[in-house]
Write an enzyme that holds these catalytic residues in place. Structure first.
Site: not given
Length: 328
Positions: A64, A69, A98, A131
């Protein structure tokens, strides 16, 4: 005493028309989403590649990721290395990423996907999620609820060959119902915070009834350092919870694998993150954790006693989130 494996509640989910449609628009792989995944939220760049590679070598087949990030290049290197060391093809693992809030404008959606695929070094994603139901203006940083036009742009991604499925994350019931009512494609999956302290059983069941897969992020609750750790007099760390520890001893599991096995038993995929090889291996052991029925009932009570949502940026972003859900 009845003993139940992680699959005892993983009931066959009805397949919604949206899922059938998504499945027929691509042919990269017939792989289904694995229940045990490896999360990369806050995975430090310093050893992200090594950790992801080790996770794949250990046996994880679900990775994932997310643009937000900030580590997709490193994660991508880890995926490539892990596949090579494990002797696997790309089609043998599931990769989710995402779309971040600053790419909600319809004309920016494809650009967001292209950047993610490029950073990960992949040709396609198995699943691409919105997201948050929040649009952020790139120039000003202003946040507002905005997701319908974004979703319609994501629907078009299904025809590009670069995405197998699309879904959402962090939506409220009214937002998800509104999206479904105004779209041709039902989300394949919904990723949300779920753990023994935030069980949201009725909400999870709603997804089953509508043929939408659920993925649990932060499945180990406040063991995630992002949440600052437990404070004196507050909700105890999940892995220190006496009930969870008692169940672990009774079942020959660890507190972490008990929490993860509980999540998978509900039919939700779980995506624990760790940078440490020992914990990556430990978490993978959740697939072999078998608990007594009484243990599941005790965890249900834990959820009532310590109900807590740890990830809620509503105040900071100035937008209402999670309306109608537990501990909103």
């Amino acid at each position: 005493m009845k003993f139940l494996s992680v699959a005892f509640l993983a009931l066959a989910m009805p397949v919604a028309n949206g899922q059938q449609q998504q499945a027929t628009l691509n042919s990269h792989s017939s792989l289904s989403i694995p229940l045990l995944g490896y999360g990369t939220w806050n995975l430090d760049k310093s050893n992200a590649s090594e950790a992801v590679s080790y996770a794949i070598e250990t046996g994880y087949r679900h990775i994932d990721c997310a643009a937000a990030y900030g580590n997709e290049k490193e994660v991508g290197k880890g995926i490539a290395d892990g596949l090579k060391k494990a002797g696997l093809k790309r089609s043998e693992i599931w990769v989710t990423s995402k779309l971040w809030n600053d790419h909600h404008r319809p004309d920016l959606v494809f650009e967001g996907l292209e950047k993610t695929i490029s950073d990960l070094g992949l040709d396609y994603l198995d699943l691409y999620l919105m997201h948050w139901p929040v649009a952020q203006t790139p120039s000003s940083g202003k946040n507002e609820l905005g997701y319908i036009d974004t979703w319609h742009a994501m629907e078009r991604l299904l025809h590009t060959g670069k995405v197998r499925h699309i879904g959402v994350s962090n939506f409220s019931p009214s937002q998800l119902e509104n999206l479904i009512a105004k779209s041709k494609t039902t989300p394949f999956a919904h990723q949300m915070e779920l753990h023994p302290y935030l069980q949201q059983t009725a909400w999870v069941q709603w997804h089953y009834n509508h043929g939408i897969h659920v993925t649990a992020y932060s499945p180990l609750a406040n063991s995630n350092p992002t949440y600052g750790g437990p404070k004196k007099g507050s909700t105890p760390a999940l892995l220190d919870n006496t009930v969870i520890n008692d169940i672990a001893k009774e079942s020959g599991c660890t507190p972490a694998t008990v929490a993860l096995a509980w999540g998978m038993s509900r039919g939700t995929s779980v995506i624990p993150k760790s940078q440490h090889k020992g914990r990556i291996s430990e978490n993978f052991g959740a697939k072999d954790c078998v608990m007594a029925y009484e243990g599941f009932k005790k965890i249900e009570e834990v959820g009532k006693e310590y109900l807590h949502r740890f990830n809620n940026p509503s105040e900071g972003w100035g937008v209402p989130l999670y309306e109608g859900l537990d501990d909103a």
